[in-house]
Design a protein around this motif. Structure first.
Motif, PDB file in Angstrom:
ATOM      1  N   ARG A   1      39.125  44.333 -53.856  1.00 42.00           N
ATOM      2  CA  ARG A   1      38.442  44.658 -52.606  1.00 42.00           C
ATOM      3  C   ARG A   1      37.334  43.517 -52.347  1.00 42.00           C
ATOM      4  O   ARG A   1      36.954  43.002 -53.534  1.00 42.00           O
ATOM      5  N   PRO A   2      36.971  43.103 -51.249  1.00 42.98           N
ATOM      6  CA  PRO A   2      35.962  41.926 -51.052  1.00 42.98           C
ATOM      7  C   PRO A   2      34.544  42.474 -52.065  1.00 42.98           C
ATOM      8  O   PRO A   2      34.002  41.701 -52.650  1.00 42.98           O
ATOM      9  N   GLU A   3      34.264  43.974 -52.112  1.00 43.57           N
ATOM     10  CA  GLU A   3      32.994  44.259 -52.786  1.00 43.57           C
ATOM     11  C   GLU A   3      33.351  44.124 -54.436  1.00 43.57           C
ATOM     12  O   GLU A   3      32.305  44.503 -55.008  1.00 43.57           O
ATOM     13  N   ASP A   4      34.556  43.736 -54.720  1.00 43.42           N
ATOM     14  CA  ASP A   4      34.786  43.386 -56.121  1.00 43.42           C
ATOM     15  C   ASP A   4      34.432  41.988 -56.662  1.00 43.42           C
ATOM     16  O   ASP A   4      34.308  41.747 -57.798  1.00 43.42           O
ATOM     17  N   THR A   5      33.866  41.340 -55.643  1.00 44.91           N
ATOM     18  CA  THR A   5      33.436  40.073 -55.722  1.00 44.91           C
ATOM     19  C   THR A   5      32.294  40.205 -56.513  1.00 44.91           C
ATOM     20  O   THR A   5      31.354  40.535 -56.424  1.00 44.91           O
ATOM     21  N   ALA A   6      32.303  39.330 -57.802  1.00 45.17           N
ATOM     22  CA  ALA A   6      31.333  39.269 -58.717  1.00 45.17           C
ATOM     23  C   ALA A   6      31.587  38.241 -59.936  1.00 45.17           C
ATOM     24  O   ALA A   6      32.481  37.718 -60.074  1.00 45.17           O
ATOM     25  N   VAL A   7      30.622  38.120 -60.749  1.00 40.56           N
ATOM     26  CA  VAL A   7      30.862  37.369 -61.792  1.00 40.56           C
ATOM     27  C   VAL A   7      31.347  38.415 -62.793  1.00 40.56           C
ATOM     28  O   VAL A   7      30.580  39.349 -63.269  1.00 40.56           O
ATOM     29  N   TYR A   8      32.124  38.372 -63.668  1.00 36.98           N
ATOM     30  CA  TYR A   8      32.627  39.216 -64.805  1.00 36.98           C
ATOM     31  C   TYR A   8      32.429  38.622 -65.857  1.00 36.98           C
ATOM     32  O   TYR A   8      32.692  37.551 -66.344  1.00 36.98           O
ATOM     33  N   PHE A   9      31.647  39.426 -67.071  1.00 36.52           N
ATOM     34  CA  PHE A   9      31.580  39.125 -68.276  1.00 36.52           C
ATOM     35  C   PHE A   9      32.251  40.093 -69.437  1.00 36.52           C
ATOM     36  O   PHE A   9      32.211  41.319 -69.048  1.00 36.52           O
ATOM     37  N   CYS A  10      32.608  39.218 -70.459  1.00 35.29           N
ATOM     38  CA  CYS A  10      33.055  39.960 -71.367  1.00 35.29           C
ATOM     39  C   CYS A  10      31.745  40.172 -72.536  1.00 35.29           C
ATOM     40  O   CYS A  10      31.047  39.149 -72.733  1.00 35.29           O
TER      41      CYS A  10
ATOM     42  N   THR B   1      32.954  34.769 -65.650  1.00 36.28           N
ATOM     43  CA  THR B   1      34.029  34.029 -64.783  1.00 36.28           C
ATOM     44  C   THR B   1      33.625  34.752 -63.344  1.00 36.28           C
ATOM     45  O   THR B   1      33.674  35.710 -63.255  1.00 36.28           O
ATOM     46  N   GLN B   2      33.891  33.895 -62.521  1.00 40.18           N
ATOM     47  CA  GLN B   2      33.577  34.242 -61.065  1.00 40.18           C
ATOM     48  C   GLN B   2      35.058  34.720 -60.729  1.00 40.18           C
ATOM     49  O   GLN B   2      36.137  34.305 -60.829  1.00 40.18           O
ATOM     50  N   VAL B   3      34.863  35.896 -59.874  1.00 43.65           N
ATOM     51  CA  VAL B   3      35.964  36.541 -59.110  1.00 43.65           C
ATOM     52  C   VAL B   3      35.695  36.620 -57.531  1.00 43.65           C
ATOM     53  O   VAL B   3      34.440  37.339 -57.512  1.00 43.65           O
ATOM     54  N   THR B   4      36.459  36.152 -56.887  1.00 44.91           N
ATOM     55  CA  THR B   4      36.129  36.096 -55.232  1.00 44.91           C
ATOM     56  C   THR B   4      37.390  36.709 -54.701  1.00 44.91           C
ATOM     57  O   THR B   4      38.219  36.326 -54.736  1.00 44.91           O
ATOM     58  N   VAL B   5      37.002  37.879 -53.879  1.00 44.57           N
ATOM     59  CA  VAL B   5      38.142  38.553 -53.239  1.00 44.57           C
ATOM     60  C   VAL B   5      37.862  38.220 -51.728  1.00 44.57           C
ATOM     61  O   VAL B   5      36.843  38.765 -51.257  1.00 44.57           O
ATOM     62  N   SER B   6      38.823  37.731 -51.119  1.00 41.90           N
ATOM     63  CA  SER B   6      38.556  37.315 -49.512  1.00 41.90           C
ATOM     64  C   SER B   6      39.173  38.497 -48.724  1.00 41.90           C
ATOM     65  O   SER B   6      40.112  38.995 -49.246  1.00 41.90           O
TER      66      SER B   6
ATOM     67  N   GLN C   1      28.692  41.521 -62.375  1.00 44.17           N
ATOM     68  CA  GLN C   1      27.414  41.324 -61.791  1.00 44.17           C
ATOM     69  C   GLN C   1      27.789  40.931 -60.343  1.00 44.17           C
ATOM     70  O   GLN C   1      28.009  39.601 -60.028  1.00 44.17           O
ATOM     71  N   ARG C   2      27.413  41.717 -59.291  1.00 39.81           N
ATOM     72  CA  ARG C   2      27.794  41.547 -58.023  1.00 39.81           C
ATOM     73  C   ARG C   2      26.610  40.752 -57.356  1.00 39.81           C
ATOM     74  O   ARG C   2      25.434  40.873 -57.815  1.00 39.81           O
ATOM     75  N   PRO C   3      26.680  40.017 -56.326  1.00 41.43           N
ATOM     76  CA  PRO C   3      25.456  39.252 -55.694  1.00 41.43           C
ATOM     77  C   PRO C   3      24.430  40.184 -55.383  1.00 41.43           C
ATOM     78  O   PRO C   3      24.352  41.049 -54.615  1.00 41.43           O
ATOM     79  N   GLY C   4      23.218  39.844 -56.114  1.00 46.74           N
ATOM     80  CA  GLY C   4      21.878  40.760 -55.703  1.00 46.74           C
ATOM     81  C   GLY C   4      21.976  42.244 -56.326  1.00 46.74           C
ATOM     82  O   GLY C   4      21.239  42.753 -55.950  1.00 46.74           O
ATOM     83  N   LYS C   5      22.996  42.176 -57.097  1.00 45.55           N
ATOM     84  CA  LYS C   5      22.879  43.643 -58.149  1.00 45.55           C
ATOM     85  C   LYS C   5      22.538  43.518 -59.378  1.00 45.55           C
ATOM     86  O   LYS C   5      22.812  42.267 -59.871  1.00 45.55           O
ATOM     87  N   GLU C   6      22.474  44.570 -60.109  1.00 43.29           N
ATOM     88  CA  GLU C   6      22.428  44.518 -61.598  1.00 43.29           C
ATOM     89  C   GLU C   6      23.960  44.502 -62.052  1.00 43.29           C
ATOM     90  O   GLU C   6      24.604  44.728 -61.584  1.00 43.29           O
ATOM     91  N   ARG C   7      24.021  44.035 -63.442  1.00 44.32           N
ATOM     92  CA  ARG C   7      25.224  44.036 -64.111  1.00 44.32           C
ATOM     93  C   ARG C   7      25.299  45.412 -64.647  1.00 44.32           C
ATOM     94  O   ARG C   7      24.704  45.923 -65.059  1.00 44.32           O
ATOM     95  N   ASP C   8      26.677  45.546 -64.501  1.00 48.31           N
ATOM     96  CA  ASP C   8      27.469  46.970 -64.506  1.00 48.31           C
ATOM     97  C   ASP C   8      28.551  46.963 -65.235  1.00 48.31           C
ATOM     98  O   ASP C   8      29.330  46.039 -65.338  1.00 48.31           O
ATOM     99  N   LEU C   9      28.592  48.081 -66.098  1.00 49.64           N
ATOM    100  CA  LEU C   9      29.934  48.270 -66.798  1.00 49.64           C
ATOM    101  C   LEU C   9      31.220  48.361 -65.938  1.00 49.64           C
ATOM    102  O   LEU C   9      31.011  49.058 -64.983  1.00 49.64           O
TER     103      LEU C   9
END
Length: 120
Positions: A87-96, A114-119, A39-47
């Motif tokens: 990529r920075p756009e991969d920044t998201a909370v990743y869920f299992c 778990t938070q993943v942040t790509v700078s 789930q990226r900021p402001g987006k829906e959760r995606d597979l």
């Protein structure tokens, strides 16, 4: 019931790699398909990707194919997501998540993420 728990998130520079791992804090992944969502900021959760138990069949989001790889070790009761060329756009909370059906659009059991942040 099974309760997934994620680990391995963190901060990484663009172009780098991270490996996320999902284990079960309750129950086992036996006969469950396990998927990674984000789930990226402001987006829906995606597979992102998912893998079944018996044959190792996988499904990937189109954008993930080639950069992300899902794998599972049934003996260790873990499912990993290897993420390369981040990529920075991969920044998201990743869920299992776990479900009896690989193709399900609504997985039944979810971790906390778990938070993943790509700078850049």
């Amino acid at each position: 019931q099974v309760l997934p728990v994620e680990s391995g998130g963190g901060l990484v520079q663009a172009g780098g790699s991270l490996r996320l791992s999902c284990s079960a804090s309750r129950g086992t992944f036996d006969y469950y398909a396990v998927g990674w969502y984000r789930q990226r900021p402001g987006k829906e959760r995606d597979l992102v990707a998912a893998i079944d138990y018996t044959y190792g069949r996988t499904r990937y989001a189109e954008w993930a194919n080639g950069r992300f790889t899902i794998s599972r070790d049934n003996a260790k009761n873990t499912v990993d997501l290897q993420m390369n060329s981040l990529r920075p756009e991969d920044t998201a909370v990743y869920f299992c998540a776990a479900d009896r059906t690989l193709e399900s659009n609504a997985y039944d059991y979810w971790g906390q993420g778990t938070q993943v942040t790509v700078s850049s």
